[in-house]
Enzyme design. Sequence first.
Site, PDB file in Angstrom:
ATOM      1  CD  GLU A   1       3.214   4.733  -6.450  1.00  0.00           C
ATOM      2  OE1 GLU A   1       2.151   4.481  -5.830  1.00  0.00           O
ATOM      3  OE2 GLU A   1       4.169   5.332  -5.930  1.00  0.00           O
TER       4      GLU A   1
ATOM      5  CD  GLU B   1       1.209   4.000  -0.380  1.00  0.00           C
ATOM      6  OE1 GLU B   1       1.884   3.024  -0.749  1.00  0.00           O
ATOM      7  OE2 GLU B   1       1.643   5.165  -0.396  1.00  0.00           O
TER       8      GLU B   1
END
Length: 999
Positions: free
Chosen positions: A984, A805
Amino acid sequence: KFGVFPFQSSCDKDVILNILSVLTDLLSLGTGRRIHYVVSKGGSEALLQALATAAGTEPDHGTLLPLLRLLARVGQRDRKFGLKVQKAEATDLILSLARRHLGHPLHLTHCLWVLRVCASNVTTGTMLGINGAMELLFKVITPYSKRHVRTVRAAIGALAALLKSKSNSRRAVNRGYLGELLRLYQDWHRNDVSNNYIYIRRGLLLCLKYITNIQLGRETFLGSRGMEILFTSVQDCLSCKNLDPIITTATHILRKCYPKEHLPVVTVRSSYSFPLPGNASAEPPREGSEGDSESEGEEEAEKDWENEDVESKEEDCDLETDVNKLRSRPVLDRPEQELEKYEALCAELSQNFQELEFESEEKKSLEDRTENVPSAPSHFIPSATSVKHPNCRWRNQSVTEMGPDPGEQDFKVPFQSWRKEEECIWDKNDEKRDIAEETQDKDFCEEEDPSRSDLFAFCPLPKDAAWYKKMFYPHCEASLNPSPEGRLESSDIVRNLLEKHHIPFHSPCFYAARAKCVKSIPGYRELAFPDFWGHQAPPYSKPVLERKHGVQRDKVLDDVRRLIQPGDVIGRTVFDLDDPSNGSSPAAPGCLTFFSKFESGNLRKAIQVREFEYDLIVNADVNSNQHHQWFYFEVRDMKSAIPYRFNIINCEKFNSQFNYGMQLVMYSVREALLGRPGWIRAGQEICYYKNHYRRSAAAAGGVRGRFYYTLTFSIKFPHREDVCYLAYHYPYTYSTMMSHLDILEQNRNPKKVYWRQQTLCQTLGGNPCPLLTITAMPESKNRHDLEQFCSRPYVFLTARVHPGESNSSWVMKGTLEFLVSTDPIAELLRKCFIFKIVPMLNPDGVINGNLRCSLSGDDLNRQWLTPSSQLHPTIYHAKGLLYYLCSIGRAPLVFCDYHGHSQKKNVFLYGCSIKETLWQAGCMVDTAVVTEDVGYRTLPKILDKVAPAFVMNSCSFLVEKSRASTARVVVWREMGVLRSYTMESTYCSCSHGLYRVSK
């Protein structure tokens, strides 16, 4: 009135006809709701009883036909119609009526309509198959004939319904019906020149689709040359868009029946392993036998997840409903006396600031620590003109052999190597070999941006693929050309390049020096040029890629062509981490060269399929069998303006943003040295789909019968013989972060910004995990200001617990740059809060190119409940620091863990709420007993107002059982932090607000 007025043989024929006519008209004019009403009042049972009565006597076709029409219409809406047929013992009756009317197409068609809805129930369909229904239907549909097309279509529909039963499919295969279906399909395809009978052709394909749901059906299909037959027919249909239903169904069958294989690797285990301390085992679970056959009907049993958001589905069925587990319960997972050691990480609480005007002393101390560091400029954004000593790759010396680990007291890395005399040279033979391409590249640059045309005029670009290494590669150049004049010339070239090179918050020399001290499993000897040279975002936004119609279908058909037309298939391995001989030697002529042994790199194997097509396999996480998504690799020796197709064949997720406009990123070394340094979105004809490579149970979390997915894309490289890098998302390495912290520390304003950089702990791999403290300096030395300084509430931020990520690191980078900036809001935040920041919780995973895990093979964001000090040191000590803050009454006001989301768009938060979780689970909530501060919604609401990329509607405050060991839930539950979040960030664009990107 069906229940009180059943059809009876004594009823007047005209009365029955009138009733049927009225019902038919009502149901024809009405919606589905009216049919459901009829079903709920016993309509199906009454009609079946009427059919039994009508068929028991000499059938009256004037009554029978409308009755069968009604049964077919009502049966389509009645989910239990098949069971009701069994209960009424009407299966034999319907078959008998069909057999009786074989010579009457109109009456037979009505019987077949009812037969089709009866077969919608698998049990009923199985009984019909046992009683000879399929034999009856094959009499109707064979041989090929265009007579009574309506009846043939009804028979094919009924047959498709019957073949949804696995036992019927098995019976059909054993009796040779699959071959007959293929021949019949060929006849209809060949004779339907005007495409008037598309529904019949698709109906036959549906029969093949259901019959190949079983393994026996697939094997027989392959043996009957089904792949060749369907592939050829699809090629004939591609030019007509009206035939999409046929093409889609045929492609689905081809995908399903493609012979299943295991990945072309020695083992699915990672190419890298790491010995774990203590008694912990580094062995991943045993793989299933390579000979394990998939269970029959696997395709039928496996759900089609192509358009399913698995994570949200898990949330809905995994909610925690135990109120005791949802309540905050402050507990310690270690002896309380162990917390005392974390006092050293909160020095700001004990600092007396007796020498507040210590800027000169601090600056002198900093200069002492970085005596050999090229000084960064005093203004906030560093200038690249200070960078005089380029370095890129070390082939003869491992970067892990550079001396002892940097500790907390001496966190800065010495830069002695940058004071050594440069040894770069320039191979003039390369310059002579490619005068033509030099001109071509200059023309390209001038067309793109005339203002940059003179930037590289002093340095022609040679043909040799390793040309840029010769410029920035200090250790081997003297052996290539010992001429001092050559070294001096190259040194001037490099110096001139770097003087023109300016990227905010980045320094190539800082990066390279930090990279020397990184400890990796492979012992990296080389740097990736994009990380060394830096990335500058383009000053414009780019729309998401518009998906080309039929692109996935075309790619699947191209894969099938390999099987049935293998004449142009090369099948040559050109890069393999498991075999050092592949990839270490020069590539064959006309073949791309791949490389991935650098920080955050991930490419395990490359196979040349055709001249311009390559299958790529990414490496699993260290000490793991799974987690394949992140890729980052170098490719060179390409031709320009040629579309190269790349297939990453071992992806795991059920779906991807690559199906919704996302592109991978590409970095061109030539473009960077021409003045355009940056990652760009690249790739055309991108799609993501399930392939024929079977996952072993060990590689699928213990689940059998799963398959890998293929990410396929095509790229036209901008230059011939360039060196390019391709990645899943904008890479952000550990060395990038460390060098970024160096730059921020040197360029902050010490009068206003309190900055302390410490080492939280050493990672499992021996790399320091930095901890930052950022706040405002006290206004003065008086007691009130010092008390205000010490009493500021804490905000605790973490990022990059999942190495793949990388977007979370870019968000953290922006956070840090903003917090130390002169922006009035940043100054206010510093005066109000003390920020404790762990910018990278999983350095080892990032360094070694993992997607999700650390070197222990564990997902660190599932270890917060009971972290191990040996296996999960960063989580153990981050949690210990949070425990310490709670123990002294300084629990953070906000805790936020930065993540990236591969399925959703925008930016959003996951929080924790007892009431919302219980309400969502359908539990009764006694508000007198369950009380809750709704302050957890304050920050998301503020962000929704002020942050264009943030979307409140995407936020969730549910607590799931499967997330009980995540940072968000543990900090909320054990530390009592009300505002504990996971933030997120999307990998691909925003669908709302100012940053909304349209196609």
